[in-house]
Write an enzyme that holds these catalytic residues in place. Structure first.
Site, PDB file in Angstrom:
ATOM      1  CB  ILE A  44      -0.932   0.008   1.227  1.00  0.00           C
ATOM      2  CG1 ILE A  44      -1.801  -1.244   1.257  1.00  0.00           C
ATOM      3  CG2 ILE A  44      -1.801   1.264   1.225  1.00  0.00           C
ATOM      4  CD1 ILE A  44      -2.633  -1.378   2.521  1.00  0.00           C
ATOM      5  NE  ARG A  63       0.145  11.084  -8.535  1.00  0.00           N
ATOM      6  CZ  ARG A  63       1.428  11.404  -8.749  1.00  0.00           C
ATOM      7  NH1 ARG A  63       2.284  11.384  -7.739  1.00  0.00           N
ATOM      8  NH2 ARG A  63       1.849  11.698  -9.967  1.00  0.00           N
ATOM      9  N   GLY A 103      16.847   3.620   8.584  1.00  0.00           N
ATOM     10  CA  GLY A 103      16.879   3.243   7.173  1.00  0.00           C
ATOM     11  C   GLY A 103      17.368   1.831   6.975  1.00  0.00           C
ATOM     12  CD  GLU A 141      10.785  15.833   2.715  1.00  0.00           C
ATOM     13  OE1 GLU A 141      10.134  16.385   1.796  1.00  0.00           O
ATOM     14  OE2 GLU A 141      11.133  14.638   2.678  1.00  0.00           O
ATOM     15  CE  LYS A 183      14.056   8.153  11.726  1.00  0.00           C
ATOM     16  NZ  LYS A 183      15.095   8.760  10.847  1.00  0.00           N
TER      17      LYS A 183
END
Length: 440
Positions: free
Chosen positions: A10, A47, A137, A193, A208
């Site tokens: 998903i 999308r 990560g 960002e 985290k």
């Protein structure tokens, strides 16, 4: 090829596509290692119809805009949530768990804030939540804490676990630039960002460390109890003074266990250049874990990016698939411990935590300024470890003064700084940075 395990993804963003690529491109090596055919049967994304030229996606039998089509498919064994955010992701995960499906997610914010509800649901249904990709990560750390270090009583977890903040601090040190200028460069390069608040204010790191501390200390750490302070107030003058003191400034996430409570905090921290953590530069992450038997361990690698995160997601999928085929689907508890998932240890208030402190004052350059400041510190029982006065004057005939303190409680420093800021010889708000590693 062996038994087929069906997977539904998903979210087809960077990590979703990377996960599909990893599983498809490594299908033969995965089969050799596991004896399994791990098959991505479905991908859901709002999308999805925009990806008609994506040849890899076209190999997936089911491509849909409806995530519930995956969740309700009785042939899907593992649901992978990669949309991020809170409410919708939470709804999808809980629906998948309620349907008896295992879940893999990289959603650290969701787990930090709503983990108790999600983990309890998974425990009650006897399914697994894989979340290795939520911290560090591509660095294996979640399963290291849950399994490889299970024989240890974890005493401390310290990490640089946000690549954006570490990149900015590294560039400030290397190039002598101020925070705002480096941030613009990081945004232009895609390392930050457009809205960098989550990263530079420490919230991402706080999510985290809340997860890691929960696993490491066999408790639930309420996210709202984590002290968080970002790096936006760090200036080049502080970087320069740190260098003179033989230190570097890093945004550290720190968790420590005490006899009756724990501390969990995120803030800029001055550490000696000889510390291994001080050598971690750029977008890389590192996490050190101290166990009562193994001692100190150090885990280093890429903390973000599609390939690194996808590697961790795929690793969780493979691990769950192996457990399914061995008939040991609940081999490891969801958080690595078997106690009831409730809150156990109180989290120590930041004001009660002892640290050394770096204090930078902007004072009028006149006789007695330093002694006035020092007398206030003495009033609160704060002992000075080192003092530096810059030879460079600022505008208005002011000069920066730096004191490095011995270990002292945060509350004492807070009260002293409030009083010092009101002195007539002090011209700006005092900069306070905690110090780790100079004194035991």
């Amino acid at each position: 090829m062996g038994k087929k395990i069906n997977v539904g993804i998903i979210g087809y963003g960077t990590v979703g596509k990377g996960t599909l690529e990893t599983l498809k491109h490594n299908v033969k090596s995965t089969a050799v290692k596991t004896g399994l055919d791990i098959n991505v049967k479905a991908v859901a994304d709002l999308r999805i119809n925009d990806y008609t030229n994506d040849t890899l996606l076209q190999t997936v039998p089911v491509r849909t805009t409806d995530a519930m089509e995956i969740i309700n498919d009785p042939e899907i064994d593992i649901v992978v949530e990669l949309i991020g955010g809170y409410e919708t992701a939470k709804r999808f995960i809980l629906a998948a768990v309620a349907g008896g499906k295992h879940v893999v997610t990289a959603n650290k914010a969701l787990l930090a804030v709503y983990g108790a509800e999600i983990f309890k649901a998974a425990e009650s249904k006897g399914v697994t939540i894989g979340f290795e990709a939520s911290v560090g990560g591509g660095i294996p750390i979640v399963n290291v804490l849950k399994e490889d270090l299970a024989a240890n009583r974890i005493l401390e977890i310290t990490g640089i676990i946000n690549g954006t903040a570490n990149y900015i601090l590294t560039k400030m040190e290397d190039e002598g630039k101020e925070f705002a200028d480096v941030l613009k460069e990081a945004q232009a390069l895609g390392y930050a960002e457009a809205d960098p608040t989550f990263d530079v204010e420490g919230h991402d790191s706080a999510h985290k460390i809340a997860i890691l501390a929960s696993i490491g200390f066999a408790t639930l750490v309420p996210f709202e109890k984590v002290f968080v302070e970002g790096i936006t107030s760090i200036k080049q003058v502080d970087i320069d003074f740190a260098r003179k003191l033989g230190c570097r400034i890093k945004l550290l996430a720190i968790a420590k266990r005490h006899d009756d409570d724990i501390e969990v905090r995120v803030h800029p921290t001055m550490i000696p250049v000889t510390d291994l953590m001080a050598q971690v530069s750029g977008v890389f992450n590192a996490i050190s874990v101290k166990g009562n038997k193994v001692g100190d361990t150090f885990h280093y690698g890429r903390g973000a990016g599609g390939e690194a995160t996808s590697s961790a997601v795929a690793g969780d999928i493979i691990g769950i698939a192996r457990d399914i085929m061995s008939g040991a689907e609940r081999r490891v508890p969801v958080l690595g411990f078997t106690k009831e998932l409730t809150y156990y240890y109180p989290v120590r208030d930041i004001k009660e935590i002892q640290s050394s402190f770096y204090l930078r004052f902007l004072a009028v350059d006149e006789p007695g300024s330093l002694s006035k400041i020092a007398s206030v510190l003495a009033k609160y029982g704060i002992s000075i470890y080192q003092a530096i006065q810059s030879s460079k004057q600022s505008s208005g005939e002011t000069v920066p003064l730096v004191f490095m303190t011995h270990l002292t409680e945060g509350s004492k420093v807070m009260h002293a700084v409030n009083e010092i800021n009101s002195l007539s010889v002090v011209r700006d708000k005092t900069v306070v940075i905690r110090v780790e590693g100079l004194e035991d």
